[in-house]
Write an enzyme that holds these catalytic residues in place. Structure first.
Site, PDB file in Angstrom:
ATOM      1  N   HIS A  99       0.624  -1.411  -0.218  1.00  0.00           N
ATOM      2  CA  HIS A  99       0.093   0.006  -0.249  1.00  0.00           C
ATOM      3  C   HIS A  99       0.982   1.359  -0.405  1.00  0.00           C
ATOM      4  O   HIS A  99       1.784   0.993   0.555  1.00  0.00           O
ATOM      5  CB  HIS A  99      -0.709   0.158   1.271  1.00  0.00           C
ATOM      6  CG  HIS A  99      -1.493  -1.409   1.318  1.00  0.00           C
ATOM      7  ND1 HIS A  99      -1.479  -2.397   1.969  1.00  0.00           N
ATOM      8  CD2 HIS A  99      -3.094  -1.362   1.645  1.00  0.00           C
ATOM      9  CE1 HIS A  99      -2.105  -3.145   2.451  1.00  0.00           C
ATOM     10  NE2 HIS A  99      -3.369  -3.002   1.696  1.00  0.00           N
ATOM     11  N   ASP A 102       2.635   2.006   3.219  1.00  0.00           N
ATOM     12  CA  ASP A 102       3.289   0.714   3.788  1.00  0.00           C
ATOM     13  C   ASP A 102       5.023   1.301   3.354  1.00  0.00           C
ATOM     14  O   ASP A 102       5.463   1.515   4.702  1.00  0.00           O
ATOM     15  CB  ASP A 102       3.311  -0.223   2.806  1.00  0.00           C
ATOM     16  CG  ASP A 102       1.824  -1.425   3.677  1.00  0.00           C
ATOM     17  OD1 ASP A 102       1.773  -0.466   4.174  1.00  0.00           O
ATOM     18  OD2 ASP A 102       1.740  -2.059   2.656  1.00  0.00           O
ATOM     19  N   GLU A 230     -10.417  -7.063  -4.407  1.00  0.00           N
ATOM     20  CA  GLU A 230     -10.517  -7.813  -3.671  1.00  0.00           C
ATOM     21  C   GLU A 230     -11.685  -8.455  -2.655  1.00  0.00           C
ATOM     22  O   GLU A 230     -11.958  -7.619  -1.758  1.00  0.00           O
ATOM     23  CB  GLU A 230      -9.289  -7.845  -3.086  1.00  0.00           C
ATOM     24  CG  GLU A 230      -8.748  -8.187  -1.130  1.00  0.00           C
ATOM     25  CD  GLU A 230      -7.293  -8.213  -1.040  1.00  0.00           C
ATOM     26  OE1 GLU A 230      -7.262  -8.816  -0.092  1.00  0.00           O
ATOM     27  OE2 GLU A 230      -6.456  -8.257  -1.478  1.00  0.00           O
ATOM     28  N   GLU A 266      -9.008 -13.691  -1.482  1.00  0.00           N
ATOM     29  CA  GLU A 266      -8.290 -14.139   0.177  1.00  0.00           C
ATOM     30  C   GLU A 266      -9.520 -15.801   0.492  1.00  0.00           C
ATOM     31  O   GLU A 266     -10.359 -15.076   1.004  1.00  0.00           O
ATOM     32  CB  GLU A 266      -7.790 -12.999   0.815  1.00  0.00           C
ATOM     33  CG  GLU A 266      -7.279 -13.584   2.245  1.00  0.00           C
ATOM     34  CD  GLU A 266      -7.225 -12.120   2.754  1.00  0.00           C
ATOM     35  OE1 GLU A 266      -6.702 -11.532   4.286  1.00  0.00           O
ATOM     36  OE2 GLU A 266      -6.693 -11.165   2.572  1.00  0.00           O
ATOM     37  N   HIS A 269     -10.359 -13.992   3.563  1.00  0.00           N
ATOM     38  CA  HIS A 269     -12.170 -13.367   3.523  1.00  0.00           C
ATOM     39  C   HIS A 269     -12.936 -14.594   3.375  1.00  0.00           C
ATOM     40  O   HIS A 269     -13.953 -13.998   2.913  1.00  0.00           O
ATOM     41  CB  HIS A 269     -11.859 -12.532   2.498  1.00  0.00           C
ATOM     42  CG  HIS A 269     -10.934 -11.269   3.003  1.00  0.00           C
ATOM     43  ND1 HIS A 269     -10.418 -10.039   1.538  1.00  0.00           N
ATOM     44  CD2 HIS A 269      -9.943 -10.985   4.099  1.00  0.00           C
ATOM     45  CE1 HIS A 269      -9.662  -9.379   2.422  1.00  0.00           C
ATOM     46  NE2 HIS A 269      -9.507  -9.645   3.292  1.00  0.00           N
ATOM     47  N   ASP A 294      -4.568 -13.903  -2.235  1.00  0.00           N
ATOM     48  CA  ASP A 294      -3.788 -13.731  -1.371  1.00  0.00           C
ATOM     49  C   ASP A 294      -3.567 -14.653  -0.120  1.00  0.00           C
ATOM     50  O   ASP A 294      -4.446 -15.376   0.605  1.00  0.00           O
ATOM     51  CB  ASP A 294      -4.646 -12.511  -0.529  1.00  0.00           C
ATOM     52  CG  ASP A 294      -3.934 -10.825  -0.974  1.00  0.00           C
ATOM     53  OD1 ASP A 294      -3.389 -10.543  -1.445  1.00  0.00           O
ATOM     54  OD2 ASP A 294      -4.385  -9.812  -0.400  1.00  0.00           O
ATOM     55  N   ASP A 305     -10.710 -11.576  10.701  1.00  0.00           N
ATOM     56  CA  ASP A 305      -9.074 -11.456  10.197  1.00  0.00           C
ATOM     57  C   ASP A 305      -7.952 -12.018  11.296  1.00  0.00           C
ATOM     58  O   ASP A 305      -7.294 -11.008  10.986  1.00  0.00           O
ATOM     59  CB  ASP A 305      -9.212 -10.627   8.294  1.00  0.00           C
ATOM     60  CG  ASP A 305      -8.531 -10.868   7.360  1.00  0.00           C
ATOM     61  OD1 ASP A 305      -8.362 -12.207   7.489  1.00  0.00           O
ATOM     62  OD2 ASP A 305      -8.834  -9.576   6.892  1.00  0.00           O
ATOM     63  N   ASP A 307      -5.574 -13.685   8.767  1.00  0.00           N
ATOM     64  CA  ASP A 307      -4.206 -13.929   8.257  1.00  0.00           C
ATOM     65  C   ASP A 307      -2.725 -14.488   8.880  1.00  0.00           C
ATOM     66  O   ASP A 307      -2.100 -13.830   8.897  1.00  0.00           O
ATOM     67  CB  ASP A 307      -3.741 -12.012   7.612  1.00  0.00           C
ATOM     68  CG  ASP A 307      -4.774 -11.254   7.114  1.00  0.00           C
ATOM     69  OD1 ASP A 307      -5.520 -11.658   6.388  1.00  0.00           O
ATOM     70  OD2 ASP A 307      -4.741 -10.182   7.533  1.00  0.00           O
ATOM     71  N   ASP A 337      -0.449 -12.675   2.484  1.00  0.00           N
ATOM     72  CA  ASP A 337      -1.156 -11.009   3.082  1.00  0.00           C
ATOM     73  C   ASP A 337      -1.417 -12.139   4.315  1.00  0.00           C
ATOM     74  O   ASP A 337      -2.205 -12.353   4.589  1.00  0.00           O
ATOM     75  CB  ASP A 337      -2.391 -11.276   2.377  1.00  0.00           C
ATOM     76  CG  ASP A 337      -2.839 -10.034   3.151  1.00  0.00           C
ATOM     77  OD1 ASP A 337      -2.574  -9.250   4.208  1.00  0.00           O
ATOM     78  OD2 ASP A 337      -4.356  -9.922   2.920  1.00  0.00           O
TER      79      ASP A 337
END
EC number: 5.3.1.5
Length: 445
Positions: A99, A102, A230, A266, A269, A294, A305, A307, A337
């Site tokens: 991003h 980031d 996404e 993802e 998700h 992802d 989430d 991750d 991700d």
């Protein structure tokens, strides 16, 4: 300076290796079905989790130990770039993603933010000249800053819409400059908390207008990367407009955007939407909309989430089963991700985590390839649906039957008999293929 001085390049050593800093199953040069593993899997490191994540959560402050944390501001941003390309080289990954916030801190004004981004993009561009690691995709963070409290493209405030457009405009310019394969849109704040104060029609119309503007600007500057949406059903917003693939696909079709977008799926998700990972991949695939992945996993006992790095071999196998049937991911890839757990706070844990994920998808690739090569499920499915290849079933498929004809046919039927779905048998076969690929031959003796 070296940020990971005690870690060398991660090499493939085979499944019997006990070296924690080695791949056991991911051999980038090994060919599977005519392509190397590296070509199939197209791994990517997520900049946000790996280099900016600090381990903080709603109950505790950041606890990650990172060699670059002694810096601040732009010095910190530059140190992260140095650390990133060191990690990319040691893991031998072909891609990374980020991003905008980031890689560079936001300034007091949009102009200052642009200036910070330009300085760091200059640095990244220089590193990329001598690195094999390329940009899989970038995106604009349109959810963290308080200005996006009511959304970005779906905000009730036109000033916010304009600001979001400026950020995406800059993001597309960066994507073109760095040769990004894709550009991602994730609408973390694009949704609503309650319909009592929401003009849903206007918000959806505005979101479509925003996407059309992005398409137009990409054409204007000559950016030919793939646009990706996404999907995610919730978090941080209670109800997000890109709930899942089916919902987002309906949106794209409604607003004449389907030809310009594919999906970045993802795993976690999908879990939040009440689907399996492979369900979302299948829906995208059969509609020609599977663009990128992802790669992570969620915790089925938790409702958010998480991750986690992907280590579920059933999930990686069934994911690669869909990806192989899709003919690969094209310009997409498998982006991790994923974040190390809060308790895994030392720098070397970043390597352990990526090794685990890369090995897990390598196993999934090999198992999925063998399943498809042996037509394990295809043979069963063809037999199961055989009634649609002959007689009345064929007429249904070819469109020559109508309700009158089907009623006449049904009136002549006796007792209808179905055949077993053989789910347990198919799961046994899946287990067998998984074990044959993932367990060394010596261990099976």
């Amino acid at each position: 300076m070296a940020y990971f001085p005690n870690i060398g390049k991660i090499a493939y050593e085979g499944p019997e290796s006990r070296n924690p800093f080695a791949f056991k199953f991911y051999n980038p040069e090994e060919k599977v079905g005519g392509k190397t593993m590296e070509e199939h899997l197209r791994f990517s490191v997520a900049y946000w989790h790996t280099f900016t994540g600090d381990g903080s959560d709603p109950f505790g402050v950041g606890n990650m130990i990172r060699p670059w944390d002694k810096y601040s501001g732009m010095d910190l941003a530059k140190a992260r770039v140095e650390a990133a390309f060191e990690l990319f080289e040691k893991l031998n990954v072909p891609f990374f993603c980020f991003h905008d916030v980031d890689i560079a801190p936001e300034g007091e004004t949009l102009s200052e933010t642009y200036k910070n981004l330009d300085e760091i993009v200059d640095m990244i561009e220089e590193y990329m000249k001598t690195s094999k690691t390329k940009l899989l995709w970038n995106t604009a963070n349109l959810f963290s800053h308080p200005r996006f409290v009511h959304g970005a493209a779906t905000s009730c405030n036109a000033d916010v819409f304009a600001y979001a457009a400026a950020k995406v405009k800059k993001g597309l310019e960066i994507a073109k400059r760095l040769g990004a394969e894709n550009y991602v849109f994730w609408g973390g704040r694009e949704g609503y908390e309650t319909l009592l104060n929401t003009d849903m029609k206007l918000e959806l119309d505005n979101l479509a207008r925003f996407f059309h503007m992005a398409v137009d600007y990409a054409k204007e500057i000559g950016f030919d990367g793939q646009f990706l949406i996404e999907p995610k059903p919730k978090e941080p917003t209670k109800h997000q407009y890109d709930f899942d693939v089916a919902t987002a696909l309906a949106f794209l079709q409604t607003y004449g955007l389907k030809d310009y977008f594919k999906f970045n799926i993802e795993a976690n998700h999908a879990t939040l939407a009440g689907h399996t990972f492979e369900h979302e991949l299948r829906v995208a695939r059969i509609h020609g909309m599977l663009g990128s992945v992802d790669a992570n996993q969620g915790d089925m006992l938790l409702g958010w989430d998480t991750d986690e790095f992907p280590t579920d071999l059933y999930a990686t196998t069934l994911a690669m089963y869909e990806i192989l049937q899709n003919g690969g991911l094209g310009r997409g890839g498998l982006n991790f991700d994923a974040k190390v757990r809060r308790g895994s706070f030392e720098p070397e844990d970043l390597f352990y985590a990526h090794i685990a994920g890369m090995d897990s998808f390598a196993i999934g690739l090999k198992v999925a390839h063998r399943l498809l090569e042996d037509r394990v499920f295809e043979q069963f499915i063809e037999e199961r649906y055989k009634s649609y290849t002959e007689g009345i079933g064929r007429e249904i498929v070819e469109g020559t039957a109508d309700f009158h004809k089907l009623e006449q046919y049904a009136l002549q039927l006796g007792e209808i008999r179905n055949t077993s779905g053989r789910l347990e048998r198919l799961k046994t076969l899946l287990n067998q293929y998984l074990l044959e690929v993932s367990v060394p031959s010596k261990a099976r003796l």
